[in-house]
Design a protein around this motif. Structure first.
Motif, PDB file in Angstrom:
ATOM      1  N   ALA A   1       1.008  -1.287  -0.408  1.00 33.71           N
ATOM      2  CA  ALA A   1      -0.225   0.161  -0.006  1.00 33.71           C
ATOM      3  C   ALA A   1       0.661   0.728   0.343  1.00 33.71           C
ATOM      4  O   ALA A   1       1.859   1.340   0.243  1.00 33.71           O
ATOM      5  CB  ALA A   1      -0.763  -0.828   0.919  1.00 33.71           C
TER       6      ALA A   1
ATOM      7  N   THR B   1      -4.189   7.047  -2.653  1.00 36.40           N
ATOM      8  CA  THR B   1      -3.885   6.173  -1.929  1.00 36.40           C
ATOM      9  C   THR B   1      -3.611   4.496  -3.211  1.00 36.40           C
ATOM     10  O   THR B   1      -4.043   5.199  -3.851  1.00 36.40           O
ATOM     11  CB  THR B   1      -4.854   5.653  -0.672  1.00 36.40           C
TER      12      THR B   1
ATOM     13  N   TYR C   1      -3.454   0.315  -3.123  1.00 33.75           N
ATOM     14  CA  TYR C   1      -3.129  -0.650  -2.890  1.00 33.75           C
ATOM     15  C   TYR C   1      -3.155  -2.048  -3.622  1.00 33.75           C
ATOM     16  O   TYR C   1      -3.547  -2.183  -4.736  1.00 33.75           O
ATOM     17  CB  TYR C   1      -4.454  -1.292  -2.004  1.00 33.75           C
TER      18      TYR C   1
ATOM     19  N   ARG D   1      -6.445  -5.016  -0.669  1.00 33.68           N
ATOM     20  CA  ARG D   1      -7.420  -3.830  -1.167  1.00 33.68           C
ATOM     21  C   ARG D   1      -8.965  -4.401  -0.637  1.00 33.68           C
ATOM     22  O   ARG D   1      -9.261  -5.889  -0.311  1.00 33.68           O
ATOM     23  CB  ARG D   1      -7.424  -3.675  -2.574  1.00 33.68           C
TER      24      ARG D   1
ATOM     25  N   THR E   1      -5.812  -1.172   5.541  1.00 33.69           N
ATOM     26  CA  THR E   1      -6.117   0.832   4.918  1.00 33.69           C
ATOM     27  C   THR E   1      -4.522   1.031   5.540  1.00 33.69           C
ATOM     28  O   THR E   1      -3.924   1.283   6.841  1.00 33.69           O
ATOM     29  CB  THR E   1      -7.064   1.054   6.072  1.00 33.69           C
TER      30      THR E   1
ATOM     31  N   ARG F   1       5.193   1.828  -7.038  1.00 31.80           N
ATOM     32  CA  ARG F   1       4.793   0.744  -6.277  1.00 31.80           C
ATOM     33  C   ARG F   1       5.951   0.139  -6.439  1.00 31.80           C
ATOM     34  O   ARG F   1       6.217  -1.204  -5.915  1.00 31.80           O
ATOM     35  CB  ARG F   1       3.906   0.092  -6.525  1.00 31.80           C
TER      36      ARG F   1
END
Length: 122
Positions: A49, A58, A60, A65, A69, A104
């Motif tokens: 994340a 945000t 994920y 997902r 969180t 990412r």
């Protein structure tokens, strides 16, 4: 230089919850995007994340997902990962990291914490 220290890992049963924290030093922490990664034994490090420096965006991994969180408190220099409905497949060492560039890929991130172990029993 940003120094990051994770905490909150441990052993939980399938379906349980954990909240990981990553405490940062450095007055420029708020200018970085923040991310969480994990690495299981024998596997590559994978993205979990991320949250933008503003907190407005945000991202994920598909595998988490709806269950995990990410959030941050820039005033407290802390980023969090709330993990719910944990599965054995979530077992890994979890790392927090920061980057100037949104993405990412692990190589994109500039500073890393030491990691914290999360183990989910079946």
């Amino acid at each position: 230089q940003v120094q990051l220290v994770e905490s909150g890992g441990g052993l939980v049963q399938t379906g349980g919850s954990l909240r990981l924290s990553c405490a940062a030093s450095g007055r420029t922490f708020s200018t970085y995007h923040k991310g969480w990664f994990r690495q299981a034994p024998g596997k590559e490090r994978e993205f979990v994340a991320a949250i933008s420096s503003s907190g407005g965006t945000t991202s994920y991994a598909d595998s988490v997902r709806g269950r995990f969180t990410i959030s941050r408190d820039n005033a407290a220099n802390t980023v969090y990962l709330q993990m719910n409905s944990l599965k054995p497949e979530d077992t890994a060492v979890y790392f927090c990291a920061v980057t100037r560039s949104w993405g990412r890929r692990p190589g994109t991130y500039d500073y890393w914490g030491q990691g914290t172990q999360v183990t989910v029993s079946s």
